[in-house]
Design a protein around this motif. Structure first.
Motif, PDB file in Angstrom:
ATOM      1  N   VAL A 241       2.546  15.312   4.327  1.00 52.92           N
ATOM      2  CA  VAL A 241       3.356  15.042   5.186  1.00 52.92           C
ATOM      3  C   VAL A 241       3.728  13.383   4.888  1.00 52.92           C
ATOM      4  O   VAL A 241       4.737  12.769   5.486  1.00 52.92           O
ATOM      5  CB  VAL A 241       2.754  14.964   6.650  1.00 52.92           C
ATOM      6  N   GLY A 242       3.118  12.749   3.983  1.00 53.61           N
ATOM      7  CA  GLY A 242       3.356  11.291   3.702  1.00 53.61           C
ATOM      8  C   GLY A 242       2.240  10.274   4.544  1.00 53.61           C
ATOM      9  O   GLY A 242       2.503   9.245   4.556  1.00 53.61           O
ATOM     10  N   LYS A 243       1.137  10.674   4.430  1.00 47.27           N
ATOM     11  CA  LYS A 243       0.023   9.724   5.055  1.00 47.27           C
ATOM     12  C   LYS A 243      -0.169   8.429   4.055  1.00 47.27           C
ATOM     13  O   LYS A 243      -0.247   7.465   4.400  1.00 47.27           O
ATOM     14  CB  LYS A 243      -1.462  10.502   5.286  1.00 47.27           C
ATOM     15  N   SER A 244      -0.445   9.088   2.886  1.00 51.64           N
ATOM     16  CA  SER A 244      -0.606   7.964   1.648  1.00 51.64           C
ATOM     17  C   SER A 244       0.386   7.003   1.561  1.00 51.64           C
ATOM     18  O   SER A 244       0.270   5.866   1.658  1.00 51.64           O
ATOM     19  CB  SER A 244      -0.921   8.409   0.537  1.00 51.64           C
ATOM     20  N   SER A 245       1.656   7.711   1.879  1.00 49.07           N
ATOM     21  CA  SER A 245       2.975   6.732   1.518  1.00 49.07           C
ATOM     22  C   SER A 245       3.070   5.761   2.876  1.00 49.07           C
ATOM     23  O   SER A 245       3.382   4.700   2.699  1.00 49.07           O
ATOM     24  CB  SER A 245       4.058   7.585   1.733  1.00 49.07           C
ATOM     25  N   LEU A 246       2.455   6.181   3.979  1.00 47.87           N
ATOM     26  CA  LEU A 246       2.735   5.402   5.264  1.00 47.87           C
ATOM     27  C   LEU A 246       1.679   4.385   5.164  1.00 47.87           C
ATOM     28  O   LEU A 246       1.726   3.093   5.566  1.00 47.87           O
ATOM     29  CB  LEU A 246       2.241   6.111   6.490  1.00 47.87           C
ATOM     30  N   PRO A 262       0.429  18.895  -2.746  1.00 47.00           N
ATOM     31  CA  PRO A 262      -0.521  18.602  -1.595  1.00 47.00           C
ATOM     32  C   PRO A 262      -1.637  18.613  -1.980  1.00 47.00           C
ATOM     33  O   PRO A 262      -2.437  19.118  -2.866  1.00 47.00           O
ATOM     34  CB  PRO A 262      -0.065  20.237  -0.940  1.00 47.00           C
ATOM     35  N   GLY A 263      -2.613  17.805  -1.295  1.00 47.61           N
ATOM     36  CA  GLY A 263      -3.777  17.495  -1.725  1.00 47.61           C
ATOM     37  C   GLY A 263      -4.152  16.310  -2.502  1.00 47.61           C
ATOM     38  O   GLY A 263      -5.138  16.473  -3.265  1.00 47.61           O
ATOM     39  N   THR A 264      -3.257  15.575  -2.496  1.00 45.53           N
ATOM     40  CA  THR A 264      -3.428  14.349  -3.678  1.00 45.53           C
ATOM     41  C   THR A 264      -4.535  13.452  -3.141  1.00 45.53           C
ATOM     42  O   THR A 264      -5.536  13.324  -3.886  1.00 45.53           O
ATOM     43  CB  THR A 264      -2.144  13.449  -3.334  1.00 45.53           C
ATOM     44  N   THR A 265      -4.703  13.071  -1.861  1.00 45.37           N
ATOM     45  CA  THR A 265      -5.800  12.335  -1.491  1.00 45.37           C
ATOM     46  C   THR A 265      -7.125  13.148  -1.247  1.00 45.37           C
ATOM     47  O   THR A 265      -6.897  14.010  -0.260  1.00 45.37           O
ATOM     48  CB  THR A 265      -5.382  11.875  -0.269  1.00 45.37           C
ATOM     49  N   ARG A 266      -8.032  13.158  -1.916  1.00 48.25           N
ATOM     50  CA  ARG A 266      -9.366  13.836  -1.611  1.00 48.25           C
ATOM     51  C   ARG A 266     -10.299  13.388  -0.921  1.00 48.25           C
ATOM     52  O   ARG A 266     -11.427  13.863  -0.464  1.00 48.25           O
ATOM     53  CB  ARG A 266      -9.771  14.348  -3.194  1.00 48.25           C
ATOM     54  N   SER A 346      12.037  10.726   8.006  1.00 45.77           N
ATOM     55  CA  SER A 346      13.023  10.527   8.627  1.00 45.77           C
ATOM     56  C   SER A 346      14.423  10.229   8.024  1.00 45.77           C
ATOM     57  O   SER A 346      15.542  10.298   8.638  1.00 45.77           O
ATOM     58  CB  SER A 346      12.994   9.668   9.893  1.00 45.77           C
ATOM     59  N   ASP A 347      14.302  10.004   6.798  1.00 46.76           N
ATOM     60  CA  ASP A 347      15.447   9.987   6.055  1.00 46.76           C
ATOM     61  C   ASP A 347      16.027  11.222   5.536  1.00 46.76           C
ATOM     62  O   ASP A 347      17.172  11.330   5.049  1.00 46.76           O
ATOM     63  CB  ASP A 347      15.018   9.111   4.760  1.00 46.76           C
ATOM     64  N   LEU A 348      15.236  12.227   5.840  1.00 52.25           N
ATOM     65  CA  LEU A 348      15.681  13.658   5.465  1.00 52.25           C
ATOM     66  C   LEU A 348      16.278  14.497   6.748  1.00 52.25           C
ATOM     67  O   LEU A 348      15.905  13.733   7.666  1.00 52.25           O
ATOM     68  CB  LEU A 348      14.512  14.529   4.786  1.00 52.25           C
ATOM     69  N   SER A 369       9.976   6.858   8.102  1.00 49.89           N
ATOM     70  CA  SER A 369      10.323   7.093   6.732  1.00 49.89           C
ATOM     71  C   SER A 369       9.429   6.147   6.108  1.00 49.89           C
ATOM     72  O   SER A 369       9.767   4.837   5.961  1.00 49.89           O
ATOM     73  CB  SER A 369      11.778   6.752   6.469  1.00 49.89           C
ATOM     74  N   ALA A 370       8.461   6.733   5.343  1.00 53.44           N
ATOM     75  CA  ALA A 370       7.686   5.559   4.463  1.00 53.44           C
ATOM     76  C   ALA A 370       8.435   5.260   3.297  1.00 53.44           C
ATOM     77  O   ALA A 370       8.394   4.319   2.569  1.00 53.44           O
ATOM     78  CB  ALA A 370       6.395   6.511   4.169  1.00 53.44           C
ATOM     79  N   ARG A 371       9.630   6.133   3.194  1.00 57.50           N
ATOM     80  CA  ARG A 371      10.421   6.012   1.733  1.00 57.50           C
ATOM     81  C   ARG A 371      11.340   4.786   2.242  1.00 57.50           C
ATOM     82  O   ARG A 371      11.489   3.807   1.392  1.00 57.50           O
ATOM     83  CB  ARG A 371      11.215   7.131   1.400  1.00 57.50           C
TER      84      ARG A 371
HETATM   85  N1  LIG Z   1      11.932  11.603   1.776  1.00 56.09           N
HETATM   86  C1  LIG Z   1      10.584  11.200   1.957  1.00 56.09           C
HETATM   87  N2  LIG Z   1       9.714  11.548   1.203  1.00 56.09           N
HETATM   88  C2  LIG Z   1       8.453  11.031   1.569  1.00 56.09           C
HETATM   89  C3  LIG Z   1       8.175  10.370   2.471  1.00 56.09           C
HETATM   90  N3  LIG Z   1       6.859   9.820   2.748  1.00 56.09           N
HETATM   91  C4  LIG Z   1       6.247  10.496   1.753  1.00 56.09           C
HETATM   92  N4  LIG Z   1       7.337  11.170   1.054  1.00 56.09           N
HETATM   93  C5  LIG Z   1       6.937  12.063  -0.266  1.00 56.09           C
HETATM   94  O1  LIG Z   1       6.058  12.974   0.501  1.00 56.09           O
HETATM   95  C6  LIG Z   1       5.065  13.230  -0.710  1.00 56.09           C
HETATM   96  C7  LIG Z   1       3.777  13.400  -0.275  1.00 56.09           C
HETATM   97  O2  LIG Z   1       3.459  12.162   0.059  1.00 56.09           O
HETATM   98  P1  LIG Z   1       2.011  11.528   0.148  1.00 56.09           P
HETATM   99  O3  LIG Z   1       1.825  10.150   0.754  1.00 56.09           O
HETATM  100  O4  LIG Z   1       1.138  11.611  -0.794  1.00 56.09           O
HETATM  101  O5  LIG Z   1       1.380  12.521   1.257  1.00 56.09           O
HETATM  102  P2  LIG Z   1       0.050  12.666   1.964  1.00 56.09           P
HETATM  103  O6  LIG Z   1       0.180  12.894   3.216  1.00 56.09           O
HETATM  104  O7  LIG Z   1      -0.847  11.579   1.718  1.00 56.09           O
HETATM  105  O8  LIG Z   1      -0.474  13.979   0.878  1.00 56.09           O
HETATM  106  P3  LIG Z   1      -2.136  14.466   0.772  1.00 56.09           P
HETATM  107  O9  LIG Z   1      -2.675  13.054   0.394  1.00 56.09           O
HETATM  108  O10 LIG Z   1      -1.894  15.322  -0.212  1.00 56.09           O
HETATM  109  O11 LIG Z   1      -2.481  15.007   1.968  1.00 56.09           O
HETATM  110  C8  LIG Z   1       5.390  12.576  -1.843  1.00 56.09           C
HETATM  111  O12 LIG Z   1       6.299  13.261  -2.857  1.00 56.09           O
HETATM  112  C9  LIG Z   1       6.173  11.402  -1.353  1.00 56.09           C
HETATM  113  O13 LIG Z   1       6.962  10.871  -2.034  1.00 56.09           O
HETATM  114  C10 LIG Z   1       9.447   9.864   3.450  1.00 56.09           C
HETATM  115  O14 LIG Z   1       9.466   9.108   4.246  1.00 56.09           O
HETATM  116  N5  LIG Z   1      10.469  10.484   2.891  1.00 56.09           N
END
Ligand SMILES: Nc1nc2c(ncn2[C@@H]2O[C@H](COP(=O)(O)OP(=O)(O)OP(=O)(O)O)[C@@H](O)[C@H]2O)c(=O)[nH]1
Ligand SMILES: [Mg+2]
Length: 465
Positions: A241-246, A262-266, A346-348, A369-371
């Motif tokens: 969902v973008g946890k690490s990105s946030l 999915p499952g990047t962060t272990r 939210s950019d999508l 939007s973490a992006r």
């Molecule tokens: N368009 C868009 N993509 C995003 C955003 N945030 C994250 N992503 C994408 O979503 C994917 C997952 O992002 P992660 O931050 O790795 O998500 P996570 O929740 O940490 O995932 P796990 O570690 O697998 O649980 C990546 O391809 C990111 O680039 C966002 O705000 N907008």
């Protein structure tokens, strides 16, 4: 060699290195006690041939520390003399400021010990300041908070306490309680005057107001803990969902690995940051999933739950571009208050509107939007708000765990006293409760405090403080 004997623990003169270990640009050996100047006169040789025993208070002198036994010059120093009670401890204090090397400082300290000083215990200078009435106990504890402050806001709160902020509040409450005790005791001593109902109602109200005052301080104890130890903020949610990105967006750098898988962060990922003056430990977690595939995922999940369990604030993230999933609702219901619902990406194209979230989660989400970083500042403010507003706020005080325990005891006793009054139980019993509350508040400022409590408090100090 001097013939000074260490005698009464509060009559003797203590010495310690007051600066941290390691190389410094200066290093200080501090002496406190009635013979501080006398001890110094055996180790310090003035550059102008003056006798240290005749130094005036609050003066500075240049000279050398010399081992009178061997004639060896140990260090070039500046001697500062502060005659009690106008000193940190309230006693005569001498500071020998040398060049800051460990070996020379230890040599200076050893010389003072040879000439009648005794090694200071941890916190003993501050303990003497308390015993001599220079600081009350809450202020003495604030000295440690000042040293340990981790953010400017934490420092400001500690300094407020050092300057008597907490003590003033507690003293105010104690004064009010004393007047309650006086009224109650008067009614016991002069029963013929009668203890009529309006007076009881008035006293109940008065006790209630004091209870409220105590309650406010208990709340500030929580804020104080957050300032001192930092708050834990955990990011949780289902995978991808973008946890690490946030986490990265909040930090402003690419700390955690982000990928489409999915499952990047272990494992949990921890980083420090500051939000509105609060030191924050931000924790990114492994995505919450229904069925872990392997032992690593199981362990990751366990760590996620453990992190959520000790969070001061949980950020539950969902993917705003996808329909709300049962796992999102699970993540939300598993997270304790206070929590923030975040619909990320939210950019999508959004898959659900605010109303749909309101319907399913009971709250509207924060769209981020973490992006593009849109909404990330809003998330930051929301974290700060949930942590108790503004750490820099004048209201926050360093109410520590010891204070909190005493406050809670006072609160319980006040409540019992107030109920007792209402139910018409004997005034004598009510007086006991009110006196108990008074005693508990007295512990905070050190008015009523045992040797053991003092030992506990000062044990945490370093030697030389
Ligand atoms: N368009 C868009 N993509 C995003 C955003 N945030 C994250 N992503 C994408 O979503 C994917 C997952 O992002 P992660 O931050 O790795 O998500 P996570 O929740 O940490 O995932 P796990 O570690 O697998 O649980 C990546 O391809 C990111 O680039 C966002 O705000 N907008
Ligand atoms: Mg991740």
């Amino acid at each position: 060699m001097s013939a000074l004997e260490p005698g009464d623990p509060f009559q003797d003169t203590i010495a310690a290195i007051a600066t941290p270990p390691g190389e410094g640009s200066i290093g200080v050996v501090r002496l406190s006690g009635p013979h501080a100047l006398e001890v110094a006169s055996h180790v310090f040789v003035s550059s102008f041939g003056r006798d240290p025993r005749r130094f005036a208070s609050h003066t500075i002198h240049h000279g050398h520390v010399v081992d009178s036994g061997t004639g060896a010059v140990i260090d070039e120093v500046v001697l500062v003399f502060m005659k009690g009670p106008r000193s940190y401890t309230g006693e005569d204090v001498v500071e020998l400021q040398g060049h800051g090397g460990r070996v020379s400082l230890e040599a200076i300290l050893n010389l003072t010990l040879r000439h009648g000083a005794r090694p200071a215990l941890a916190g003993e200078f501050t303990r003497r300041a308390f015993l001599n009435g220079r600081l009350d106990l809450a202020q003495a504890e604030a000295v440690l908070e000042v040293v340990r402050a981790r953010t400017e806001a934490g420092l400001a709160a500690a300094v407020r306490q050092l300057r008597g902020g907490l003590s003033g509040r507690v003293e105010g409450l104690r004064a009010e309680l004393l007047s309650v005790v006086a009224s109650l005791e008067a009614s016991v001593d002069f029963p013929e005057e009668g203890f009529d109902f309006p007076a009881v109602g008035e006293l109940e109200k008065q006790i209630y107001r004091i209870e409220e005052g105590v309650g406010v301080l208990i709340q500030q104890a929580r804020d104080g803990r957050l300032l001192r130890e930092g708050a834990t903020v955990v990011i949780a949610g289902r995978p991808n969902v973008g946890k690490s990105s946030l986490l990265n967006a909040l930090l402003g750098r690419e700390r955690a690995i982000v990928s489409v898988v999915p499952g990047t962060t272990r494992d949990t990922v921890e980083e420090e940051l500051e939000i509105r003056g609060f030191p924050i430990r931000l924790i990114d977690t492994a995505g919450l999933r229904e069925e872990p595939q392997d032992p690593i995922e199981m362990e990751g999940l366990r760590r996620t739950r453990e992190a959520v369990g000790r969070a001061d604030v949980t950020i539950v993230v969902v993917d705003g571009s996808e329909p709300i999933a049962p796992l999102d609702l699970n993540a939300w219901s598993e997270s304790p208050e206070p929590r923030i619902l975040v619909a990320n990406k939210s950019d999508l194209e959004p898959a659900a509107q605010s109303a749909a979230y309101q319907d399913r989660f009971g709250v509207e989400p924060l769209f981020t939007s973490a992006r593009t970083r849109q909404g990330v500042e809003g998330l930051r403010s929301e974290i700060g708000r949930l942590l108790g507003g503004d750490a820099a706020g004048e209201a926050i005080m360093m109410v520590g765990p010891r204070h909190r325990e005493a406050l809670e005891r006072a609160e319980r006793q006040l409540e019992r006293a107030r109920r007792g009054l209402g139910e018409g139980i004997s005034v004598e019993l009510t007086v006991l409760d009110v006196r108990g509350a008074l005693h508990a508040l007295g512990e905070i400022v050190g008015e009523t405090v045992t040797e053991e409590i003092l030992d506990q408090i000062f044990r945490d100090f370093c030697i030389g403080k």
